[in-house]
Design a protein around this motif. Structure first.
Motif, PDB file in Angstrom:
ATOM      1  N   TYR A  99      11.906   5.251  -2.644  1.00  0.00           N
ATOM      2  CA  TYR A  99      11.239   4.052  -3.360  1.00  0.00           C
ATOM      3  C   TYR A  99      12.130   3.876  -5.013  1.00  0.00           C
ATOM      4  O   TYR A  99      12.032   2.677  -5.332  1.00  0.00           O
ATOM      5  N   GLN A 100      12.023   5.210  -5.378  1.00  0.00           N
ATOM      6  CA  GLN A 100      12.512   4.616  -7.061  1.00  0.00           C
ATOM      7  C   GLN A 100      13.833   4.162  -6.707  1.00  0.00           C
ATOM      8  O   GLN A 100      13.685   3.652  -7.974  1.00  0.00           O
ATOM      9  N   ARG A 101      14.531   4.683  -6.202  1.00  0.00           N
ATOM     10  CA  ARG A 101      15.860   4.649  -5.905  1.00  0.00           C
ATOM     11  C   ARG A 101      16.511   2.793  -5.606  1.00  0.00           C
ATOM     12  O   ARG A 101      17.051   1.876  -6.113  1.00  0.00           O
ATOM     13  N   LEU A 102      15.059   2.250  -4.777  1.00  0.00           N
ATOM     14  CA  LEU A 102      15.657   1.109  -4.393  1.00  0.00           C
ATOM     15  C   LEU A 102      15.005   0.628  -5.347  1.00  0.00           C
ATOM     16  O   LEU A 102      15.476  -0.761  -5.551  1.00  0.00           O
ATOM     17  N   HIS A 111       6.340   1.769   1.849  1.00  0.00           N
ATOM     18  CA  HIS A 111       7.913   2.054   2.159  1.00  0.00           C
ATOM     19  C   HIS A 111       8.025   3.806   2.733  1.00  0.00           C
ATOM     20  O   HIS A 111       6.907   4.551   1.944  1.00  0.00           O
ATOM     21  N   ALA A 112       8.672   3.945   3.275  1.00  0.00           N
ATOM     22  CA  ALA A 112       8.615   4.350   4.012  1.00  0.00           C
ATOM     23  C   ALA A 112       7.361   5.686   4.846  1.00  0.00           C
ATOM     24  O   ALA A 112       6.437   6.898   4.210  1.00  0.00           O
ATOM     25  N   LEU A 143       0.233  -0.962  -0.721  1.00  0.00           N
ATOM     26  CA  LEU A 143       0.042   0.337   0.360  1.00  0.00           C
ATOM     27  C   LEU A 143       0.694   1.785   0.011  1.00  0.00           C
ATOM     28  O   LEU A 143       2.039   0.936   0.421  1.00  0.00           O
ATOM     29  N   ASP A 144       0.253   2.356  -1.130  1.00  0.00           N
ATOM     30  CA  ASP A 144       0.327   3.930  -0.915  1.00  0.00           C
ATOM     31  C   ASP A 144      -0.288   5.114  -0.626  1.00  0.00           C
ATOM     32  O   ASP A 144      -1.526   4.457  -0.400  1.00  0.00           O
ATOM     33  N   THR A 145      -0.345   6.334   0.370  1.00  0.00           N
ATOM     34  CA  THR A 145      -1.055   7.054  -0.571  1.00  0.00           C
ATOM     35  C   THR A 145      -0.459   8.121  -1.174  1.00  0.00           C
ATOM     36  O   THR A 145       0.760   8.307  -0.811  1.00  0.00           O
ATOM     37  N   GLU A 146      -1.138   8.783  -1.218  1.00  0.00           N
ATOM     38  CA  GLU A 146      -1.041  10.250  -1.729  1.00  0.00           C
ATOM     39  C   GLU A 146      -2.329  11.306  -1.106  1.00  0.00           C
ATOM     40  O   GLU A 146      -3.157  10.856  -0.788  1.00  0.00           O
ATOM     41  N   GLU A 179       4.695  -3.665   7.817  1.00  0.00           N
ATOM     42  CA  GLU A 179       6.540  -3.920   7.331  1.00  0.00           C
ATOM     43  C   GLU A 179       6.909  -2.692   6.325  1.00  0.00           C
ATOM     44  O   GLU A 179       6.077  -2.225   5.598  1.00  0.00           O
ATOM     45  N   ASP A 180       7.814  -1.676   7.076  1.00  0.00           N
ATOM     46  CA  ASP A 180       8.524  -0.763   5.837  1.00  0.00           C
ATOM     47  C   ASP A 180       9.431  -0.991   5.291  1.00  0.00           C
ATOM     48  O   ASP A 180      10.452  -1.797   5.633  1.00  0.00           O
ATOM     49  N   THR A 181       9.194  -1.221   4.025  1.00  0.00           N
ATOM     50  CA  THR A 181      11.135  -1.566   2.812  1.00  0.00           C
ATOM     51  C   THR A 181      12.426  -0.546   3.096  1.00  0.00           C
ATOM     52  O   THR A 181      13.060  -1.142   2.917  1.00  0.00           O
TER      53      THR A 181
END
Length: 361
Positions: A116-119, A78-79, A27-30, A99-101
């Protein structure tokens, strides 16, 4: 990978009905927060492992419909500290587990703040566009570029999480990841009392006595007003003005301007500010913040940082993953008291060796 756009409560309920119990969701949010105290949730991106949903949060007639999605499934993000807050404000629910990547990546040796983009680039070789990072996510309709960016933010999460989980298992650090994620979740959910808001005012460490009592009163009031009016704290009154009022309190409203208070604040809240300053004169001041380390303490911190660097090099992680500078300063001030963040997996690995250096020197 295609996505499903969801902007109706019944469509969301229908989609969630197909989820199995305790199924992890990626999941992610804006959200937007430039001119508000509370984050304004604009979009929720969900990768179920089989499908991707883009949920138009403002279009949902009942925000609590999203609550089971947040609280009924472990979330992989992520973050995610600000995302968790945005979800909590919108739905009233908190995740049961995360779980935070970004945390996992740091424990595997990547940069502490690895994006996230770099990972994705480092683990998969895929280059993701960044051109929709700064955008108005509340404006409708969203552009094809925005939608593609939102979808990409969760497309790779399952693969990233699986690869990092395998690396952590091989390194024997899965328990570290679980502990750090729980600490993050606890910290996001913790409510800081308004009476403690003065600690976050830049320059508060220089005050003591009645000046600190004034600052405590003013900062607590500002915090309450920011929440009530849904405005950033600085829109209520800025830090430099708080400090000036605490150090040299005026007795009349016209003196507020001389201390940097904006005219609109004086018109609306001037009498309240003066009353708060008068009340503070009768209050017991809080204990002042710790003074900055003296020369001897700075030398000790430097010595400990060198030792931490050696441990970090052996583990293949950044030193800040093991210990933050402020934790070291706290340990130097009170060597017999290990700071709370250095408990758990850090205790035997780094905290006790550092403590031994301090106590046996």
């Amino acid at each position: 990978m295609t996505y499903r756009w969801i902007d109706r409560v019944d469509d969301l309920q229908d989609a969630m009905a197909g989820l199995s119990a305790q199924q992890p969701l990626y999941l992610d949010t804006e959200f937007m927060r430039e001119r508000t105290f509370w984050p304004q949730l604009a979009l929720v991106q969900v990768n179920t492992g089989d499908a991707i949903w883009l949920i138009d949060a403002p279009a949902l007639a009942d925000p609590t419909t999203l609550a089971p999605l947040c609280a009924g499934h472990p979330l992989v993000m992520h973050a995610c500290s600000e995302d968790i807050e945005a979800l909590n404000v919108f739905t009233g629910a908190a995740p049961v587990a995360i779980e935070d990547t970004q945390i996992a990546a740091a424990l595997c040796g990547h940069d502490l703040q690895c994006s996230y983009q770099r990972l994705v680039r480092e683990l998969t070789g895929t280059e993701l566009p960044k051109d929709a990072t700064r955008t108005d996510w509340l404006k409708r309709p969203l552009s094809p570029q925005q939608l593609a960016y939102a979808r990409d933010d969760v497309v790779w999460l399952p693969e990233l999480a699986e690869r990092l989980r395998e690396q952590l298992a091989g390194l024997g650090r899965l328990a570290w990841w679980q502990e750090e994620c729980q600490r993050l979740l606890d910290s996001v959910q913790a409510q800081v009392p308004a009476e403690e808001a003065w600690r976050q005012v830049k320059g508060a460490g220089h005050l003591q006595g009645v000046a600190l009592a004034r600052l405590q009163q003013l900062a607590a009031w500002r915090d309450r007003m920011a929440r009530e009016r849904d405005l950033p704290r600085g829109f209520i009154i800025r830090d430099p003005a708080l400090l000036a009022l605490a150090q040299q309190p005026p007795r009349q409203a016209d003196g507020l301007h001389d201390q940097g208070v904006h005219p609109s604040v004086i018109r609306r809240d001037g009498e309240t500010l003066l009353a708060l300053l008068r009340e503070a004169e009768q209050m017991t001041p809080p204990a002042p913040l710790p003074e900055p380390p003296d020369a001897a303490q700075r030398d000790r911190v430097k010595q400990l940082r060198t030792h931490v660097g050696k441990i970090a090099a052996q583990l293949g992680v950044e030193p800040e993953v093991l210990v933050r500078r402020r934790w070291l300063e706290a340990l130097v001030r009170e060597p017999e008291q290990i700071p709370a963040p250095m408990q758990g997996w850090r205790r035997t690995l780094v905290a006790e060796p550092l403590q031994e250096i301090l106590l046996n020197d």
